[in-house]
Design a protein around this motif. Structure first.
Motif, mmCIF file in Angstrom:
data_model
loop_
_atom_site.group_PDB
_atom_site.id
_atom_site.type_symbol
_atom_site.label_atom_id
_atom_site.label_comp_id
_atom_site.label_asym_id
_atom_site.label_seq_id
_atom_site.Cartn_x
_atom_site.Cartn_y
_atom_site.Cartn_z
ATOM 1 N N ASP A 47 0.847 -1.185 0.000
ATOM 2 C CA ASP A 47 0.000 0.000 0.000
ATOM 3 C C ASP A 47 0.889 1.243 0.000
ATOM 4 O O ASP A 47 2.076 1.168 0.298
ATOM 5 N N LEU A 48 0.297 2.390 -0.311
ATOM 6 C CA LEU A 48 1.063 3.633 -0.283
ATOM 7 C C LEU A 48 1.507 3.993 1.122
ATOM 8 O O LEU A 48 2.589 4.545 1.321
ATOM 9 N N ASN A 49 0.655 3.717 2.100
ATOM 10 C CA ASN A 49 0.979 4.171 3.447
ATOM 11 C C ASN A 49 0.146 3.448 4.494
ATOM 12 O O ASN A 49 -0.955 2.982 4.215
ATOM 13 N N LYS A 50 0.709 3.366 5.678
ATOM 14 C CA LYS A 50 0.037 2.820 6.851
ATOM 15 C C LYS A 50 0.350 3.716 8.047
ATOM 16 O O LYS A 50 1.466 4.231 8.175
ATOM 17 N N VAL A 51 -0.626 3.865 8.932
ATOM 18 C CA VAL A 51 -0.456 4.730 10.092
ATOM 19 C C VAL A 51 0.536 4.102 11.074
ATOM 20 O O VAL A 51 0.482 2.907 11.355
ATOM 21 N N ILE A 52 1.438 4.925 11.590
ATOM 22 C CA ILE A 52 2.348 4.516 12.652
ATOM 23 C C ILE A 52 2.022 5.383 13.869
ATOM 24 O O ILE A 52 2.356 6.569 13.898
ATOM 25 N N ARG A 53 1.330 4.845 14.818
ATOM 26 C CA ARG A 53 0.925 5.594 16.023
ATOM 27 C C ARG A 53 0.873 4.629 17.193
ATOM 28 O O ARG A 53 0.881 3.409 17.025
ATOM 29 N N ALA A 54 0.805 5.178 18.408
ATOM 30 C CA ALA A 54 0.878 4.326 19.602
ATOM 31 C C ALA A 54 -0.326 4.488 20.516
ATOM 32 O O ALA A 54 -0.272 4.061 21.667
ATOM 33 N N GLU A 55 -1.404 5.075 20.033
ATOM 34 C CA GLU A 55 -2.604 5.206 20.860
ATOM 35 C C GLU A 55 -3.304 3.861 21.004
ATOM 36 O O GLU A 55 -3.719 3.265 19.999
ATOM 37 N N TYR A 56 -3.434 3.399 22.227
ATOM 38 C CA TYR A 56 -4.140 2.159 22.520
ATOM 39 C C TYR A 56 -4.819 2.288 23.877
ATOM 40 O O TYR A 56 -4.261 2.896 24.799
ATOM 41 N N ALA A 57 -5.988 1.695 23.980
ATOM 42 C CA ALA A 57 -6.627 1.613 25.294
ATOM 43 C C ALA A 57 -5.814 0.701 26.215
ATOM 44 O O ALA A 57 -5.842 0.853 27.438
ATOM 45 N N ASP A 58 -5.101 -0.250 25.610
ATOM 46 C CA ASP A 58 -4.280 -1.215 26.347
ATOM 47 C C ASP A 58 -2.820 -0.770 26.284
ATOM 48 O O ASP A 58 -2.199 -0.763 25.219
ATOM 49 N N THR A 59 -2.238 -0.400 27.421
ATOM 50 C CA THR A 59 -0.862 0.109 27.441
ATOM 51 C C THR A 59 0.165 -0.940 27.014
ATOM 52 O O THR A 59 1.287 -0.596 26.649
#
Length: 427
Positions: A47-59
């Motif tokens: 794919d062209l792009n995928k999100v890289i983030r660390a927001e989770y309800a589960d730490t």
């Protein structure tokens, strides 16, 4: 001697595992891929792009994602494909209270984490949104949420290709096309019981191995149907707008923007000037093509080249809100993105029961697997060398979990009910 490893599938999970193992002393690794090329067009990561983030309800996953982000930032293999543009996570004025509460919970979770100090801020209303992203020309009335600087995206197809090339340089053997289409797993009786000893391809080729790893995404149930008790093949519609070089330049550097009740998008791709959108609703299932009650991807690529009607409506509404001049632009390169989804969004990284620790399933990416690409192979190496999965979240389960994933917006729909025939891809 290290065991011989056979990996089925050359998507994100497959090549990242092959690369990590080859980098840590495993010298006999073979990867089978049914597509004729790599990156595999069947892989969600192509794919062209995928999100890289660390927001989770589960730490637990927050900490893993932060570890992965550090590698995206620093590892020469990955960092050239990572773009830390930030992440704007908001809802529109029309969002339900429940959807707005989910965004509030994500903000609260990362606000408490020390890694995000000075990285996150609340944004409410048109003025604050446009101060954060001046390129938004639409009304964005009533938008609210937060902006997270410690996030961005990766050009996923290019990252996948880079890891594949690194695997080849380390001696990993790849077989594609007819020689990579696995028709069956091979089993043998041993003193300890039944073990998997490899696989047979459609072309009749037999590949023997000490350890076989299934990294086939939503297609895993084709070889081990029992995994259908804990995973579901689901897909989301993806679409693009073709921008001119001048239009793309004006949007360069905008954050990954997720309007949870509408869709999410990225900055334009720097080579093709394409702007990608995806409505992240409850996703689509595909039970109608299965004979045994499983939701599975279509067997070929062409069947997935369309955009469900609901997804187009959400994307068009988003465009009116943020880029009104583009609202009627043709949607191109439309397709379905398939994942192996677990109801609690936990991965499955474990030995298949009853195979004497010879057959590993690496699945359940649940729409958040790619960001872990730099560290996924570590999880598999630990499993192989420990001989058991000690992390309860990733163990094989005999039934679907009861808890739902917080990031889903809406309920799943069956593809046959989505108006599929009316919205063929405009290639």
């Amino acid at each position: 001697m290290p065991p011989s490893i056979l990996i089925l599938g050359a998507g994100c999970f497959g090549v990242s595992t092959a690369y990590h193992l080859a980098s840590h002393g495993y010298s006999n690794i073979t990867v089978l891929e049914k597509d004729s090329e790599i990156p595999s067009r069947f892989s969600a990561a192509n794919d062209l792009n995928k999100v890289i983030r660390a927001e989770y309800a589960d730490t637990f996953y927050t900490d893993l994602a932060l570890e992965a982000i550090r590698k995206w930032q620093r590892d020469p293999l990955y960092k050239r494909h990572y773009h830390q543009t930030g992440f704007l996570n908001v809802t529109s004025n029309a969002a339900t209270p429940e959807t707005k509460q989910v965004v509030d919970k994500y903000f609260a979770s990362i606000q408490r984490h020390p890694a995000f100090r000075g990285q996150v801020k609340k944004v409410n209303g048109q003025t604050e949104i446009k101060q954060t992203v001046p390129s938004f020309t639409g009304p964005v009335e009533g938008w609210s949420g937060y902006y997270n600087k410690l996030a961005g995206y990766s050009h996923s197809a290019n990252a996948l290709k880079a890891v594949y090339k690194a695997c080849v340089s380390l001696g990993v053997k790849f077989h594609t096309g007819t020689d990579g289409v696995v028709e069956s797993l091979l089993y043998a009786s041993a003193r300890t019981g039944t073990v998997c000893v490899g696989a047979k391809t459609r072309g009749g080729q037999v590949y023997l191995s000490d350890k076989t790893i299934l990294a086939l995404g939503a297609n895993v149930p084709n070889l081990i149907p029992d995994i259908g008790k804990q995973t579901t093949g689901r897909c989301w519609g993806v679409a693009h707008l073709q921008l001119t070089p001048d239009e793309a330049r004006e949007l360069q550097g905008i954050p990954v923007t997720n309007v949870r009740d509408l869709a999410f998008f990225f900055e334009p791709d720097r080579q093709t000037n394409k702007l990608k959108f995806c409505h992240m609703g409850g996703a689509y299932t595909n039970y109608s093509w299965s004979k045994d009650g499983l939701s599975l991807p279509f067997p070929g690529l062409a069947e997935s080249k369309f955009l469900p009607g609901d997804d187009e409506r959400y994307i068009r509404q988003l465009l009116k809100e943020v880029f009104p001049k583009l609202a009627n632009r043709p949607l191109i390169d439309t397709h379905l993105c398939w994942v192996a989804d677990t109801d609690d969004s936990d991965y499955i990284i474990d030995f298949v029961p009853g195979t004497g620790s010879s057959l590993v399933v690496l699945s359940g990416d649940s729409g958040h697997g790619f960001k872990m690409m730099p560290i996924l192979g570590e999880f598999v190496q630990t499993l192989l060398e420990d001989g058991r999965q000690s992390q309860p979240k990733w163990q094989w389960k005999d039934s679907k979990p009861q808890s739902g994933a917080a990031w889903r917006s809406g309920e799943s729909q069956e593809l046959s009910d989505s108006g599929r025939s009316k919205l063929r891809s405009k290639l």
